[in-house]
Write a protein that holds these residues in place. Structure first.
Motif, short mmCIF file in Angstrom:
data_model
loop_
_atom_site.label_atom_id
_atom_site.label_comp_id
_atom_site.label_asym_id
_atom_site.label_seq_id
_atom_site.Cartn_x
_atom_site.Cartn_y
_atom_site.Cartn_z
N GLU A 109 30.79 45.66 18.14
CA GLU A 109 29.87 44.66 17.60
C GLU A 109 29.06 43.98 18.70
N LYS A 110 29.42 44.31 19.96
CA LYS A 110 28.76 43.69 21.11
C LYS A 110 28.20 44.77 22.04
N PRO A 111 27.26 45.58 21.57
CA PRO A 111 26.75 46.69 22.40
C PRO A 111 26.02 46.22 23.65
N ASP A 112 25.30 45.11 23.55
CA ASP A 112 24.55 44.62 24.71
C ASP A 112 25.48 44.13 25.81
N VAL A 113 26.55 43.42 25.39
CA VAL A 113 27.51 42.90 26.37
C VAL A 113 28.23 44.04 27.08
N LEU A 114 28.74 45.01 26.29
CA LEU A 114 29.47 46.12 26.89
C LEU A 114 28.54 47.03 27.70
N GLY A 115 27.32 47.23 27.21
CA GLY A 115 26.36 48.06 27.94
C GLY A 115 26.03 47.48 29.30
N LYS A 116 25.81 46.18 29.36
CA LYS A 116 25.52 45.52 30.63
C LYS A 116 26.72 45.59 31.56
N ILE B 263 30.87 49.50 36.17
CA ILE B 263 31.24 50.91 36.32
C ILE B 263 30.12 51.71 36.96
N ARG B 264 28.89 51.19 36.85
CA ARG B 264 27.70 51.83 37.43
C ARG B 264 27.47 53.22 36.83
N ARG B 265 27.47 53.27 35.51
CA ARG B 265 27.16 54.50 34.79
C ARG B 265 26.12 54.22 33.71
N GLY B 266 25.32 55.23 33.42
CA GLY B 266 24.36 55.11 32.34
C GLY B 266 25.03 55.27 30.99
N ILE B 267 24.44 54.68 29.98
CA ILE B 267 25.01 54.71 28.64
C ILE B 267 23.97 55.20 27.64
N THR B 268 24.43 55.93 26.66
CA THR B 268 23.58 56.33 25.54
C THR B 268 23.99 55.53 24.31
N ILE B 269 23.00 54.92 23.64
CA ILE B 269 23.27 54.14 22.42
C ILE B 269 22.81 54.96 21.22
N ILE C 85 29.42 57.41 26.87
CA ILE C 85 29.38 57.42 28.33
C ILE C 85 30.32 58.48 28.88
N VAL C 86 29.94 59.12 29.98
CA VAL C 86 30.80 60.07 30.69
C VAL C 86 31.13 59.49 32.05
N ILE C 87 32.44 59.41 32.36
CA ILE C 87 32.89 58.79 33.61
C ILE C 87 33.90 59.70 34.31
N ASN C 88 34.19 59.38 35.56
CA ASN C 88 35.29 60.05 36.26
C ASN C 88 36.62 59.56 35.70
N LYS C 89 37.60 60.43 35.72
CA LYS C 89 38.91 60.08 35.18
C LYS C 89 39.51 58.87 35.88
N LEU D 256 38.75 55.49 34.27
CA LEU D 256 39.11 55.27 32.87
C LEU D 256 39.93 54.01 32.67
N THR D 257 40.95 53.80 33.49
CA THR D 257 41.82 52.63 33.32
C THR D 257 41.04 51.33 33.47
N ARG D 258 40.14 51.28 34.45
CA ARG D 258 39.34 50.08 34.66
C ARG D 258 38.40 49.82 33.48
N LEU D 259 37.81 50.90 32.97
CA LEU D 259 36.89 50.75 31.85
C LEU D 259 37.62 50.21 30.61
N LYS D 260 38.80 50.74 30.34
CA LYS D 260 39.58 50.26 29.19
C LYS D 260 39.89 48.77 29.33
N ARG D 261 40.26 48.37 30.54
CA ARG D 261 40.60 46.97 30.77
C ARG D 261 39.38 46.07 30.55
N LEU D 262 38.22 46.50 31.01
CA LEU D 262 37.00 45.69 30.85
C LEU D 262 36.56 45.63 29.39
N ILE D 263 36.70 46.74 28.67
CA ILE D 263 36.34 46.74 27.25
C ILE D 263 37.21 45.76 26.48
N LYS D 264 38.50 45.78 26.79
CA LYS D 264 39.42 44.85 26.11
C LYS D 264 39.08 43.40 26.44
#
Length: 297
Positions: free
Chosen positions: A224-231, A237-243, A260-264, A267-275
């Motif tokens: 529900e917060k695409p702008d916040v997570l995208g930024k 993470i310094r990766r591009g995103i497709t909406i 988004i496609v990231i290095n393995k 992954l752990t850091r991305l999950k933590r930030l999303i949460k």
């Protein structure tokens, strides 16, 4: 006279026709990779698998069975069997794969002949099992990585995929297990089971070589917060995103889907930030075999 005059007035472009194929630096690297891969493959077969009276999958497994039963050199039977199947099923390989395969088949047989007497004797059969699988997986992985094949069951698997709609990986496993089962005519049950373990190790090493040391993950995020997570993904993470646009079937509400496609390793850091930024986000993680294009480094 009119025809001659018209020919004189006509401007013909001069075109040079070259019959010499261009051999690039990458082509030379690929050929060197085939040589190195074939050498490692031969070491795995001769120095460990045959030295431990073990078998193997695919056509090299049939060659080993013929060696145990009739003392036919593996280099000879491997060359003949693989070229026969290549003649039958060459249409199932791409142009690039076919050219490299034509080089790979005699190269693997040459290396099998050179290393024929390079046998490492060990009192511990697991040493032969583990290192045999490791070297075979390393060799085949290098060969496949540059776009070549070892022919054999690879072609049979692609034929099964076309006519029987069977997954190529499952078809390869099926043919390998059939060869191991046939190997029970010249091996004990224990040796056949150890061969299966070596096949598993070879498969894992091969996957590691093909996918690389840092496999990728594809992440699908419904939020529900695409702008916040995208930024956050762009800055942290310094990766591009497709909406992508989506809509919930039950709620009929429009939703934004981030891809988004990231290095393995990220992954752990991305999950933590999303949460942290959106606890209600729905996240799906996909395995990625390869990434092509200029947008991923």
């Amino acid at each position: 006279m009119k025809i001659r005059k018209k020919l004189k007035e006509t401007n013909f472009e001069k075109r040079k026709i070259s019959f010499n194929p261009k051999i690039t630096q990458q082509t030379l690297i690929n050929l060197l990779t085939i040589i190195v891969g074939s050498f490692f493959f031969a070491i795995g077969v001769n120095s460990f698998m045959i030295a431990g009276n073990l078998g193997e999958g695919g056509f090299i497994g049939i060659s080993i069975i013929l060696f145990y039963a009739y003392e036919i050199p593996t280099a000879l039977s491997n060359l003949v069997l693989n070229f026969l199947i290549l003649i039958v099923g060459f249409r199932y390989l791409g142009k690039r794969a076919m050219y490299y395969t034509i080089i790979t088949i005699p190269m693997t047989s040459l290396m099998l002949w050179i290393t024929e007497d390079w046998q490492i004797q060990s009192n511990e059969i697991l040493v032969n099992t583990v290192f045999g699988g490791l070297f075979i997986g390393l060799g085949i992985g290098l060969i496949i990585r540059i776009g070549s094949t070892t022919a054999g069951t690879t072609i049979l698997a692609r034929m099964a995929n076309k006519y029987l709609d069977v997954n190529v990986s499952y078809a390869l496993l099926f043919f390998d297990l059939i060869v191991v089962a046939i190997g029970l005519t010249v091996m004990t049950l224990e040796q056949a089971l150890l061969t299966v373990i070596a096949l598993y190790i070879a498969t894992k090493v091969m996957d590691f070589i093909i996918e690389g040391m840092n496999p990728k993950k594809a992440i699908t995020i419904i939020t529900e917060k695409p702008d916040v997570l995208g930024k956050m993904i762009n800055t942290e993470i310094r990766r591009g995103i497709t909406i992508m646009d989506g809509r919930g079937f039950y709620s009929q509400k429009d939703k934004d889907i981030l891809y988004i496609v990231i290095n393995k390793s990220q992954l752990t850091r991305l999950k933590r930030l999303i949460k942290k930024y959106d606890e209600n986000a729905f996240v799906v993680v996909h395995d990625v075999n390869s990434v092509l294009g200029n947008y991923f480094i």
